[in-house]
Design an enzyme around this catalytic site. Structure first.
Site: not given
Ligand SMILES: [Zn+2]
Lengths: 508, 573
Positions: A362-364, A366, A371-372, A374, A397, A401
């Site tokens: 549904a939402c993901i 990091t 971030q960046r 991997g 879903e 983004s």
């Protein structure tokens, strides 16, 4: 060709844009002016104004940039030597908003005068008023629906013209890092998302029926409400609005406990909390562990507070997410790194206990501080591993983004190219899907997107293009240097959870 | 859209997702002047929303337009995350040790964070000042302070849920004190009154709004929908959607609930009736007593001597004397009244026989046991005639006779655990009966029986006697035994035992008599059956039973001082 130039060229149906020179006093909400951003002058729209410390401050949105870069600026960064664009004259139905905009502005400046000694308080008051009266919300946010829809409509025409030329020659601009992409690409991505205007009723209906965390249109252009958050070893600038307690707009820094994700507006309270908090990992069962990360499975219904805290936190970085409804119908798969301090949340994805549309995510997210590196790929890989274990095909879903979409694209490309490159001479799309737990549509989409699906000698063929092979080689070289992180299916100790009808719904 | 329109000019050729497609390299495909060919492929739903399809093409367009030159700063700019100035090590001590197995955890945040109220800087300042005035012993700790503040906050939340909206006044100390419960400890209460003033000041400063910032939940007012701060709504619509299955389920549940409530009500009405009857009965008893004493008085008056003791004492055996029973009891109690009448107790048993037979029974039992042991001792002596006893315990039955041997084991294994594999590790161990087979006198039927006998279901494993047979050095046969003891009595169900406590309406056939299956009586009974059945094995069987019996005595009937005591049957009634 860059849409930045296009966007203020009235094309197709000409929308007359009134331009002219402005003084500082004339700047108001809706005006577009050139603002200095990282050494460049960029056109930005004023979304909100206020007096802070006796000086005017403007909350601006940079055209063609994702609104996570919206910010408060001082007057010195606005270049008044260039012409500004005045907001379009109000259409009849917008009259109400327009007129109240003026009165609001008046009252706002009056208020700020009286509150000059305590500008912060005035801001929070203002926000409270906003949230109390529905009309007021649209006042300060003139870009609500028209801005994105206008833009996407225009870009629609343009791209269809250019697509034929470019489709074949496209080396994907993505580098190995999934986050890496063209700036304008991102801007366009952010803009193009609301494909058409929703009415409020439609939207709520959509939320109700689609059963998950799809976007809430009116929240898209909402002003960011937290200045900074402190979490673990990091201070992070939030990207978007999140419905933390309204009092938090007064705080310079909101402190978030790394383990229970509780939030505190001041450091004293946070330190007291830390002296009492005994949680050391997400409050659920560990279902995966390798020497790099662990995954925990958290049931929204059983861990309502923790999952709400997680959603509030992730809303700071996800524009599309909505916290309109509660967390009960979701499971949260949380990825952590471990050390002697505990299990540090790095990222997570949520998943409906029962998705009518067959979504496996549904939402993901990091967390920005990770971030960046991997981690996003590991999250996506894990979500497909769960789908494989369930014996289902899955897809994230929609809408994703901009960062999410890029992450998925990179993952899909890698997985499919890896499968095809093994020397096989034939492949069929459904088998590719079955092997990867990807839906047939996503496989097709990936192949088409990479221009790998072609028609030759009276039949369809899959082409391993030089571009994808080259990219694969580059990535392999990089993995050799950096080492490859991947999910080991043998370390997943998990059975697809089964929920009774009662626990899937929202019994209280 | 344009693409689709142009595409229609070409003949649509369907792409089958089930069909195998050749996988080629770029140089294996002929270069086409343009990419028209790709339009043969019908546009599929990409699985990504329309808006995003557009994004794809845009990115392609832009990449093409800009060429490769800009590759250096191709990334999505995001605001920074920087290292915090807070002392991480102090805030997050190194407390985590990873367990060897995957973590399983179900405590909630509320369980793990202690008191939810956390002191603000103002609180800290106030508490410091407050404690300055106090001597060390009676200072208020931070925890106590937070406990009190938290209590005030929570009590207000319950009593004035809309305090922030409806301008209700801050609760008085008395109001709050009345709410004191176990969430506020005794030591904390000492400071409650002083802290109250501080709490009230803070509350007033914030317009009687909560001191702990809270999320906005739905109020079911119209303003909810437009308020971005209102979050985590309940989702009711979906629930309604999946009605059919749920409705049936709910109906069933309600039906069941109603039935259960009905039964509970019925039960209560019966209880009420019973209590009323008992009350009547007590009234009756009282009346009888009064009348009896009246009789006694009259007897006194009329100078009739004696017998009035019995008149009263005889009430005892019948705890709930009914007039009729009582009359008979009176008669029976009087000596020389002829044969005893058959008096039944309310539960249907004979009062008389019940009373007498217990003693009888006990005497009989011990007599039987004594006789049994005596008999066996004699047998042992007979067996041992002509043998030199070199064993540790002379009474141990001889193992040499093959018939006796097999029977010996059968008695135990029949209803107990089969012989487990021998402890020796060789192949020999795999066949525990190997030793047995060497012995030609063993009947196949018996050994089979030994092999496959399963332990009785109703006896817990620990309580079963277990034997192991193994061959030692030089072919010696050894038997190890474990758990050899008398069975414990089954626990008496308290509810069953309770039944006699109150009323006399339980019927005979409901009564259960817990039975000790290793009780001597039972053993004897089994022996008798054996005797009748197989005369030739009778002797050996008895020997085994005797051994068993003796073991029971050894294991269970030692008094605390270590003396042997005769087996006394525990009360089974
Ligand atoms: Zn915590």
């Amino acid at each position: 060709m860059a849409p930045r130039e296009n966007s203020h060229e009235p094309s197709g149906t000409p929308v007359p844009v009134e331009t002219g020179f402005a003084t500082l006093a004339q700047l108001r909400v809706g005006v577009k002016a050139f603002v200095e951003k990282d050494g460049e002058k960029r056109k930005a729209e004023i979304l909100m104004t206020q007096i802070r410390g006796g000086k005017p401050k403007f909350y601006v949105h940079y055209e063609d940039f994702n609104k996570r870069l919206d910010e408060w600026i001082g007057a010195e960064r606005i270049d008044l030597s260039k012409e500004v664009e005045w907001p379009a004259p109000e259409k009849p139905e917008k009259k109400k908003a327009g007129s109240s905009s003026k009165t609001d502005k008046a009252s706002q400046s009056k208020q700020s005068k009286s509150d000059q000694k305590n500008p912060k308080r005035s801001r929070s008051k203002l926000d409270r008023e906003i949230s109390a009266t529905p009309e007021a919300t649209s006042v300060n946010l003139p870009g609500k629906a028209p801005r994105p829809s206008k833009a996407s409509g225009k870009e629609n025409n343009e791209l269809l013209v250019t697509s034929e030329v470019t489709d074949g020659t496209t080396p994907k601009p993505e580098d190995e890092d999934m986050d890496v992409v063209d700036i304008q690409d991102a801007a366009a991505a952010a803009k193009a998302i609301p494909a058409h205007e929703y009415s409020r009723e439609d939207e709520i209906e959509k939320l109700r029926t689609s059963g998950s965390m799809t976007q809430n249109q009116t929240e898209i252009s909402r002003v960011r409400n937290l200045e900074k958050v402190q979490m673990g070893k990091y201070e992070i600038e939030p990207w978007y609005f999140s419905p933390y307690p309204i009092d938090f707009v007064d705080s310079e820094m909101v402190y978030i406990c790394e383990f229970c994700l509780s939030y505190y507006p001041e450091v004293t309270q946070f330190e007291r909390h830390r002296s009492k908090c005994t949680l050391l990992h997400p409050p659920g069962n560990e279902i995966y562990r390798d020497d790099y990360v662990s995954f925990f499975e958290i049931d929204g219904r059983r861990q309502r507070t923790w999952c709400r805290n997680l959603c509030l936190l992730s809303k700071l970085f996800l524009d599309h997410k909505t916290l309109y409804y509660d967390v009960d119908p979701f499971l949260f798969y949380c990825m952590c790194t471990r050390d002697e301090h505990g299990c540090h949340l790095v990222g997570y994805f949520s998943k409906e206990k029962e998705s009518a549309e067959g979504y496996n995510v549904a939402c993901i997210l990091t967390l920005p501080q990770y971030q960046r590196k991997g981690f996003g790929k590991l999250l996506i890989d894990f979500s497909y591993l769960l789908s494989k274990r369930e014996g289902k095909l899955g897809s994230p879903e929609k809408p994703l983004s901009d960062l999410g979409l890029l992450g998925y694209r990179a993952y899909w490309q890698e997985i499919i190219v890896d499968l095809l490159i093994d020397g096989r001479v034939e492949a069929n799309i459904e088998d590719l899907g079955a092997a990867t737990a990807m839906t047939t549509n996503d496989v097709l989409h990936t192949l088409q997107n990479l221009n790998m699906l072609r028609y030759s000698k009276n039949q369809h063929v899959i082409v391993l293009t030089d571009a994808v092979i080259e990219q694969r080689e580059r990535q392999k070289a990089k993995e050799k240097i950096k080492g490859k992180r991947s999910i080991d299916p043998d370390r997943l100790i998990w059975k697809p959870p089964v929920f009774s009808a009662a626990s899937r719904t929202w019994n209280w | 859209m344009t693409q689709r329109v142009t595409g229609q000019r070409f003949r649509q050729r369907k792409l089958s997702t089930k069909q195998n497609l050749p996988v080629l390299r770029e140089n294996e495909v002929e270069k086409l002047p343009d990419d028209d060919a790709s339009r043969h492929i019908p546009k599929v739903e990409t699985g990504v929303e329309k808006g995003e399809e557009i994004v794809t093409v845009i990115s392609a367009a832009q990449a093409a337009a800009q060429g490769g030159g800009k590759a250096a700063h191709l990334y999505i700019p995001t605001p920074d995350a920087v290292a915090s100035k807070l002392q991480y090590e102090d805030l997050y001590p190194r407390h985590f040790t990873q367990p060897a197995t995957y973590i399983r955890f179900s405590s909630t945040v509320e369980d793990m964070i202690g008191c939810p109220y956390c002191m603000t800087a103002e609180d800290v300042a106030w508490l410091k000042k407050y404690n300055e005035k106090k001597s060390k012993g009676v200072q208020c700790s931070e925890d106590e302070f937070e406990q009190v503040m938290n209590f005030f906050e929570e009590a207000t939340q319950t009593k004035q849920p809309y305090a922030a909206v409806d301008n209700s006044p801050v609760l008085s100390y008395e109001d709050l004190e009345a709410e004191f419960d176990e969430t506020i400890s005794e030591p904390s209460r000492r400071f409650a009154k002083d802290i109250y003033q501080h709490w009230k000041d803070e509350r007033l400063r914030r317009g009687n709004r909560s001191l702990m910032p809270t999320l906005k939940f739905e109020t079911n007012l119209e303003t909810d929908d437009a308020d971005p701060y209102v979050c985590f709504r309940r989702r009711e619509v979906r629930q309604v959607r999946k009605t059919r299955g749920r409705d049936a389920q709910v109906t069933e549940k309600l039906k069941k609930l109603r039935k259960e409530l009905e039964e509970a009500r019925l039960l209560m009405s019966y209880v009420k009736r019973r209590e009323l009857l008992i009350r009547d009965q007590l009234a009756m008893d009282k009346l009888i007593f009064e009348q009896r004493s009246a009789v006694k008085e009259i007897k006194r008056k009329l100078s009739i001597k004696g017998d009035d003791e019995e008149l009263l004492i005889n009430q005892k055996p019948a705890p709930k004397p009914k007039p009729r029973v009582d009359m008979q009891a009176v008669q029976r109690g009087i000596p020389g009244m002829g044969p005893k009448p058959q008096v039944t107790r309310p539960d249907g048993r004979l009062v008389d026989s019940d009373m007498v037979s217990l003693d009888d029974q006990l005497a009989k039992k011990s007599e039987m046991i004594d006789g049994f042991i005596e008999e066996n001792l004699n047998k042992h002596q007979k067996w041992n005639v002509g043998w030199v006893d070199a064993t540790w315990r002379p009474i141990t039955p001889p193992l040499e006779q093959s018939a006796a041997k097999s029977d010996f084991r059968r008695v135990f294994t029949d209803s107990q655990l089969p012989t487990p594999p021998a402890s020796v590790s060789s192949e020999e161990a795999g066949d525990a009966m190997a030793v047995e087979r060497a012995n030609k006198q063993v009947e196949p039927r018996r050994s089979a029986r030994i092999r496959f006998a399963t332990p009785p279901d109703d006896v817990p494993y620990q309580d079963q006697s277990r034997f192991r047979r193994r061959t030692g050095r030089g072919g010696r046969v050894m038997i190890d035994r474990r758990g050899v003891k008398r069975q414990k009595l089954e626990a008496i169900d308290e509810r069953v035992a309770d039944r006699w406590k109150f009323a006399g309406d339980s019927s005979e056939d409901e009564q259960t008599y817990p039975v000790d299956w290793t009780d001597n009586l039972h053993i004897r009974y089994r022996i008798m059956i054996e005797r009748q059945g197989e005369k030739q094995h009778a002797q050996a069987t008895a020997a085994a039973a005797a051994a068993h019996n003796r073991r029971s005595i050894e294991n269970h009937n030692r008094s605390a001082s270590g003396h042997l005591m005769p087996p006394t049957p525990t009360n089974t009634g």
